[in-house]
Design a protein around this motif. Sequence first.
Motif, PDB file in Angstrom:
ATOM      1  N   ALA A 194      -5.200  -1.492  10.590  1.00 47.22           N
ATOM      2  CA  ALA A 194      -5.388  -0.783   9.324  1.00 47.22           C
ATOM      3  C   ALA A 194      -4.114  -0.071   8.903  1.00 47.22           C
ATOM      4  O   ALA A 194      -3.772  -0.021   7.717  1.00 47.22           O
ATOM      5  CB  ALA A 194      -6.531   0.217   9.462  1.00 47.22           C
ATOM      6  N   ALA A 195      -3.385   0.472   9.862  1.00 45.31           N
ATOM      7  CA  ALA A 195      -2.147   1.188   9.547  1.00 45.31           C
ATOM      8  C   ALA A 195      -1.124   0.271   8.899  1.00 45.31           C
ATOM      9  O   ALA A 195      -0.432   0.654   7.955  1.00 45.31           O
ATOM     10  CB  ALA A 195      -1.571   1.797  10.815  1.00 45.31           C
ATOM     11  N   VAL A 196      -1.032  -0.949   9.379  1.00 46.34           N
ATOM     12  CA  VAL A 196      -0.059  -1.886   8.838  1.00 46.34           C
ATOM     13  C   VAL A 196      -0.453  -2.316   7.422  1.00 46.34           C
ATOM     14  O   VAL A 196       0.384  -2.401   6.529  1.00 46.34           O
ATOM     15  CB  VAL A 196       0.099  -3.103   9.753  1.00 46.34           C
ATOM     16  N   VAL A 197      -1.745  -2.576   7.204  1.00 48.12           N
ATOM     17  CA  VAL A 197      -2.198  -2.979   5.873  1.00 48.12           C
ATOM     18  C   VAL A 197      -1.931  -1.871   4.863  1.00 48.12           C
ATOM     19  O   VAL A 197      -1.464  -2.119   3.745  1.00 48.12           O
ATOM     20  CB  VAL A 197      -3.699  -3.337   5.895  1.00 48.12           C
ATOM     21  N   VAL A 198      -2.183  -0.639   5.243  1.00 42.76           N
ATOM     22  CA  VAL A 198      -1.972   0.494   4.347  1.00 42.76           C
ATOM     23  C   VAL A 198      -0.474   0.748   4.138  1.00 42.76           C
ATOM     24  O   VAL A 198      -0.092   1.536   3.279  1.00 42.76           O
ATOM     25  CB  VAL A 198      -2.709   1.739   4.882  1.00 42.76           C
ATOM     26  N   GLY A 199       0.362   0.038   4.885  1.00 41.35           N
ATOM     27  CA  GLY A 199       1.798   0.116   4.629  1.00 41.35           C
ATOM     28  C   GLY A 199       2.173  -0.360   3.237  1.00 41.35           C
ATOM     29  O   GLY A 199       3.281  -0.110   2.765  1.00 41.35           O
ATOM     30  N   ALA A 257      10.478  -5.972  -0.196  1.00 42.91           N
ATOM     31  CA  ALA A 257      10.774  -6.449   1.157  1.00 42.91           C
ATOM     32  C   ALA A 257       9.945  -5.698   2.188  1.00 42.91           C
ATOM     33  O   ALA A 257       9.400  -6.294   3.130  1.00 42.91           O
ATOM     34  CB  ALA A 257      12.267  -6.281   1.448  1.00 42.91           C
ATOM     35  N   GLY A 258       9.838  -4.378   2.009  1.00 39.84           N
ATOM     36  CA  GLY A 258       9.010  -3.591   2.921  1.00 39.84           C
ATOM     37  C   GLY A 258       7.554  -4.018   2.864  1.00 39.84           C
ATOM     38  O   GLY A 258       6.878  -4.124   3.896  1.00 39.84           O
ATOM     39  N   ALA A 259       7.074  -4.287   1.649  1.00 41.02           N
ATOM     40  CA  ALA A 259       5.696  -4.758   1.504  1.00 41.02           C
ATOM     41  C   ALA A 259       5.502  -6.111   2.173  1.00 41.02           C
ATOM     42  O   ALA A 259       4.478  -6.365   2.819  1.00 41.02           O
ATOM     43  CB  ALA A 259       5.329  -4.840   0.022  1.00 41.02           C
ATOM     44  N   ALA A 260       6.491  -6.998   2.031  1.00 38.62           N
ATOM     45  CA  ALA A 260       6.397  -8.324   2.647  1.00 38.62           C
ATOM     46  C   ALA A 260       6.333  -8.214   4.167  1.00 38.62           C
ATOM     47  O   ALA A 260       5.592  -8.963   4.826  1.00 38.62           O
ATOM     48  CB  ALA A 260       7.599  -9.174   2.221  1.00 38.62           C
ATOM     49  N   VAL A 261       7.082  -7.281   4.719  1.00 40.09           N
ATOM     50  CA  VAL A 261       7.065  -7.092   6.166  1.00 40.09           C
ATOM     51  C   VAL A 261       5.672  -6.691   6.640  1.00 40.09           C
ATOM     52  O   VAL A 261       5.134  -7.268   7.596  1.00 40.09           O
ATOM     53  CB  VAL A 261       8.107  -6.030   6.584  1.00 40.09           C
ATOM     54  N   VAL A 262       5.071  -5.714   5.955  1.00 42.23           N
ATOM     55  CA  VAL A 262       3.770  -5.247   6.425  1.00 42.23           C
ATOM     56  C   VAL A 262       2.669  -6.274   6.160  1.00 42.23           C
ATOM     57  O   VAL A 262       1.724  -6.395   6.943  1.00 42.23           O
ATOM     58  CB  VAL A 262       3.413  -3.883   5.800  1.00 42.23           C
ATOM     59  N   VAL A 263       2.778  -7.033   5.071  1.00 44.64           N
ATOM     60  CA  VAL A 263       1.786  -8.079   4.805  1.00 44.64           C
ATOM     61  C   VAL A 263       1.861  -9.165   5.877  1.00 44.64           C
ATOM     62  O   VAL A 263       0.836  -9.621   6.409  1.00 44.64           O
ATOM     63  CB  VAL A 263       1.987  -8.689   3.407  1.00 44.64           C
ATOM     64  N   ALA A 264       3.069  -9.587   6.190  1.00 47.37           N
ATOM     65  CA  ALA A 264       3.233 -10.614   7.219  1.00 47.37           C
ATOM     66  C   ALA A 264       2.702 -10.130   8.568  1.00 47.37           C
ATOM     67  O   ALA A 264       2.030 -10.880   9.291  1.00 47.37           O
ATOM     68  CB  ALA A 264       4.715 -10.983   7.341  1.00 47.37           C
ATOM     69  N   ALA A 303       8.750  -5.355  13.062  1.00 42.31           N
ATOM     70  CA  ALA A 303       8.254  -4.741  11.822  1.00 42.31           C
ATOM     71  C   ALA A 303       8.831  -3.350  11.648  1.00 42.31           C
ATOM     72  O   ALA A 303       9.178  -2.936  10.532  1.00 42.31           O
ATOM     73  CB  ALA A 303       6.727  -4.691  11.842  1.00 42.31           C
ATOM     74  N   ALA A 304       8.971  -2.611  12.744  1.00 41.24           N
ATOM     75  CA  ALA A 304       9.515  -1.255  12.671  1.00 41.24           C
ATOM     76  C   ALA A 304      10.942  -1.260  12.143  1.00 41.24           C
ATOM     77  O   ALA A 304      11.299  -0.475  11.262  1.00 41.24           O
ATOM     78  CB  ALA A 304       9.468  -0.603  14.054  1.00 41.24           C
TER      79      ALA A 304
END
Length: 297
Positions: free
Chosen positions: A107-112, A140-147, A282-283
């Motif tokens: 959930a934390a990653v999706v809410v990123g 780019a940050g959104a793409a990272v968390v989506v992936a 991801a970090a």
Amino acid sequence: MTVQDSAIRRSAIAVNGGTLLAALGVVAFSLTFPATAWALEGLGPWSVTTCRMTLAGLAALGALLALRVRLPPRRHWAGLSIVAGGVVVGFPLLTTLALQTSTTSHAAVVVGLLPLTTAAYAAARTRTRHAWTFWAAALAGAAVVVAFALLQSGGAPSRGDLLLFAALAVCAAGYAEGGRLAREMPGWQVVGWALVLCLPVAVVGAAAALSAEPARLTWHTVSGLVWLALGSQLLGMVVWYRGMAAIGVARASQLQLAQPLLTLVWSVALLGERLSPAAPAAAVGVLVCIAVTQRSP
């Protein structure tokens, strides 16, 4: 030192102070999901949501009455309603329901994605323009968390993911409206009045939820609920809105790209969850995006 130099120095101090306040808000929010998981150990999702709203609303009402704060002007009530619907009711309820089937780390990653949705809403709402580097880094940050999220869920969004995506939409509106209002009234009053606006519904909802759902109070349940009400819902929102008022909604929202990483740390330390090997990559990607957005004009 010239008058111009003094003005520049004061502006820099204000920006640094605003960034610090927004960062403190992110730290407070990063504990929200672990605290929710603790609260869900002894309470149902509707009880957790309504009880946290009730406790935070009562604390806010007490502060407003003690300081004899006047009612906000009528022109602010529409914005306060959006804040209340987004960050007081919508986001807590949807994420609590999602955490019944999703892990805290997932959930934390999706809410990123929240920084991007907040920046997009704020740009449309205030007609603010940003440099292409800002948007490129945000995407780019959104793409990272989506992936990362899709990798964790096997390549397809789950029911929990759909609830989390809905939570993103309502929370982005609440954050952006709150940041706008915090430029015209103190940030703690924005949060306070939004909580008070929901208090009647919260009290009735809490009574109904507690009578319908099983309740088992443990140390985890109580401490998680108290943090949700006073840490995430009240104090965290106060410093967050003050920070957004100082440095802008879009720029502050990008600091939240660090929130999933902090929550991942708490999920391991407090909940004992195991992280996937993709977490370090991801970090690094998210931290690079934060650095670019903070330096973009």
